[in-house]
Design a protein around this motif. Sequence first.
Motif, PDB file in Angstrom:
ATOM      1  N   ASP A 182       0.812  -1.218   0.000  1.00 45.56           N
ATOM      2  CA  ASP A 182       0.000   0.000   0.000  1.00 45.56           C
ATOM      3  C   ASP A 182       0.844   1.267   0.000  1.00 45.56           C
ATOM      4  OD1 ASP A 182       0.994  -0.510   2.535  1.00 45.56           O
ATOM      5  OD2 ASP A 182      -0.802   0.197   3.584  1.00 45.56           O
ATOM      6  N   ARG A 183       2.145   1.146  -0.284  1.00 50.50           N
ATOM      7  CA  ARG A 183       3.013   2.311  -0.291  1.00 50.50           C
ATOM      8  C   ARG A 183       3.102   2.917  -1.691  1.00 50.50           C
ATOM      9  NH1 ARG A 183       2.540   0.571   4.458  1.00 50.50           N
ATOM     10  NH2 ARG A 183       4.234   0.747   5.982  1.00 50.50           N
ATOM     11  N   MET A 184       3.708   4.086  -1.769  1.00 52.82           N
ATOM     12  CA  MET A 184       3.911   4.780  -3.031  1.00 52.82           C
ATOM     13  C   MET A 184       5.330   4.544  -3.530  1.00 52.82           C
ATOM     14  SD  MET A 184       0.972   6.326  -3.481  1.00 52.82           S
ATOM     15  CE  MET A 184       1.282   7.629  -4.684  1.00 52.82           C
ATOM     16  N   ALA A 185       5.495   4.524  -4.849  1.00 51.24           N
ATOM     17  CA  ALA A 185       6.820   4.410  -5.465  1.00 51.24           C
ATOM     18  C   ALA A 185       6.791   5.197  -6.770  1.00 51.24           C
ATOM     19  CB  ALA A 185       7.177   2.949  -5.736  1.00 51.24           C
ATOM     20  N   LEU A 245       1.483  -1.092  -6.397  1.00 53.80           N
ATOM     21  CA  LEU A 245       0.895  -2.142  -7.237  1.00 53.80           C
ATOM     22  C   LEU A 245       0.438  -1.591  -8.577  1.00 53.80           C
ATOM     23  CD1 LEU A 245      -1.117  -4.351  -4.717  1.00 53.80           C
ATOM     24  CD2 LEU A 245       1.190  -4.684  -5.618  1.00 53.80           C
ATOM     25  N   VAL A 246      -0.020  -0.343  -8.604  1.00 52.44           N
ATOM     26  CA  VAL A 246      -0.397   0.289  -9.872  1.00 52.44           C
ATOM     27  C   VAL A 246       0.830   0.434 -10.757  1.00 52.44           C
ATOM     28  CG1 VAL A 246      -1.253   2.417 -10.936  1.00 52.44           C
ATOM     29  CG2 VAL A 246      -2.376   1.501  -8.891  1.00 52.44           C
ATOM     30  N   GLY A 247       1.930   0.895 -10.165  1.00 53.48           N
ATOM     31  CA  GLY A 247       3.166   1.025 -10.924  1.00 53.48           C
ATOM     32  C   GLY A 247       3.670  -0.303 -11.458  1.00 53.48           C
ATOM     33  N   LEU A 248       3.564  -1.344 -10.631  1.00 51.60           N
ATOM     34  CA  LEU A 248       3.994  -2.667 -11.080  1.00 51.60           C
ATOM     35  C   LEU A 248       3.154  -3.152 -12.267  1.00 51.60           C
ATOM     36  CD1 LEU A 248       4.627  -4.351  -7.629  1.00 51.60           C
ATOM     37  CD2 LEU A 248       6.342  -4.054  -9.429  1.00 51.60           C
ATOM     38  N   ALA A 249       1.845  -2.946 -12.188  1.00 51.66           N
ATOM     39  CA  ALA A 249       0.973  -3.371 -13.275  1.00 51.66           C
ATOM     40  C   ALA A 249       1.289  -2.617 -14.561  1.00 51.66           C
ATOM     41  CB  ALA A 249      -0.485  -3.167 -12.888  1.00 51.66           C
ATOM     42  N   GLN A 250       1.596  -1.341 -14.449  1.00 51.53           N
ATOM     43  CA  GLN A 250       1.896  -0.539 -15.631  1.00 51.53           C
ATOM     44  C   GLN A 250       3.254  -0.880 -16.228  1.00 51.53           C
ATOM     45  OE1 GLN A 250       1.461   3.435 -14.036  1.00 51.53           O
ATOM     46  NE2 GLN A 250      -0.761   3.460 -14.350  1.00 51.53           N
ATOM     47  N   ARG A 300       0.494   7.282   4.973  1.00 50.85           N
ATOM     48  CA  ARG A 300       0.004   8.167   3.923  1.00 50.85           C
ATOM     49  C   ARG A 300      -0.452   9.522   4.444  1.00 50.85           C
ATOM     50  NH1 ARG A 300      -1.784   3.283   2.358  1.00 50.85           N
ATOM     51  NH2 ARG A 300      -3.873   3.586   3.218  1.00 50.85           N
ATOM     52  N   THR A 301      -0.624   9.664   5.742  1.00 55.44           N
ATOM     53  CA  THR A 301      -1.005  10.979   6.277  1.00 55.44           C
ATOM     54  C   THR A 301       0.145  11.967   6.202  1.00 55.44           C
ATOM     55  OG1 THR A 301      -0.317  10.521   8.575  1.00 55.44           O
ATOM     56  CG2 THR A 301      -2.561   9.845   7.920  1.00 55.44           C
ATOM     57  N   GLY A 302       1.374  11.477   6.161  1.00 54.85           N
ATOM     58  CA  GLY A 302       2.525  12.357   6.163  1.00 54.85           C
ATOM     59  C   GLY A 302       2.857  12.946   7.517  1.00 54.85           C
ATOM     60  N   ARG A 303       2.147  12.507   8.550  1.00 52.22           N
ATOM     61  CA  ARG A 303       2.348  13.071   9.888  1.00 52.22           C
ATOM     62  C   ARG A 303       3.456  12.372  10.666  1.00 52.22           C
ATOM     63  NH1 ARG A 303      -3.173  12.301  12.683  1.00 52.22           N
ATOM     64  NH2 ARG A 303      -1.910  13.022  14.464  1.00 52.22           N
TER      65      ARG A 303
END
Length: 271
Positions: A23-26, A32-37, A240-243
């Motif tokens: 569930d992290r960003m890259a 997972l979106v990046g991996l699929a693309q 993901r809150t960045g806090r």
Amino acid sequence: MASRSCGQPLDRSVPVTLNFHPDRMAGGRPILVGLAQDGVYRSQFVTGTGNGGLTAHPGGDRWRWESRIFGGAYDSVPGEQRPVYGALNFRRQETGAAPRFGSAHFRLTAQALERATFCYPDSATEPADFGVADRMSLIELAESDSRDALDDYIEAQVHGPVLLDRHLEALVLDPSFRGTAVEEAARRLPCRTEWHSGFRLTLAELRRHADYRGQEFVDLGAEISRDGMLDPRIIGDAARTGRYATQSLKRVWHCLARFGAPPRSRLCDEM
């Protein structure tokens, strides 16, 4: 690496797993979106992200470790040509061989074993013991050791591209991500989705282990918990809150992974 290895051939049914947080960003995209693309699993030298130390750059610790282990073979190559890191799941843990690095894992096909090298312990410790699929003595070494559960894995370095449509058997997720964008993104990958039994930790249990990573991370775990519980999704939501500092949340994850893991079992069934 083969010349520095010894032992009998590895059972080819023992898989390499790549643990990560799904569930992290890259690169500005959900991982997972990046991996699929992209269709390929990339190393930290390309993504700039990771769940260990972020030292994959020229002169950094990861660069230095690879230079030492591989005799400088990767010193001047692009990041896309460097190996990706996982672990050998000889214990058949349903959560993958190295949950220290994330609640999810990709399970690679047996083909990956033929182009993987191994060391014990982790390459960060500058190990002297190595293995390849045809010469594997590291399992006996690991089984006779007494390291902490999060550090007790045989590191794998997979050389050459890891293509999602050719080299993956499955993505195995924590059940806290059922019905979320993570599951939706997982269904777009060219491999099946499986679920393990789940990481869950009560605050009462967390507080019993304040000496593991420190009281400040027990306090942080309590702050982000829900209904007296921690699970991977809760920690990801906090990230993901960045806090909160990423390194602080990583230590909360270590506590959850160490004391909230499901019982060790064989690979989970497809769902």
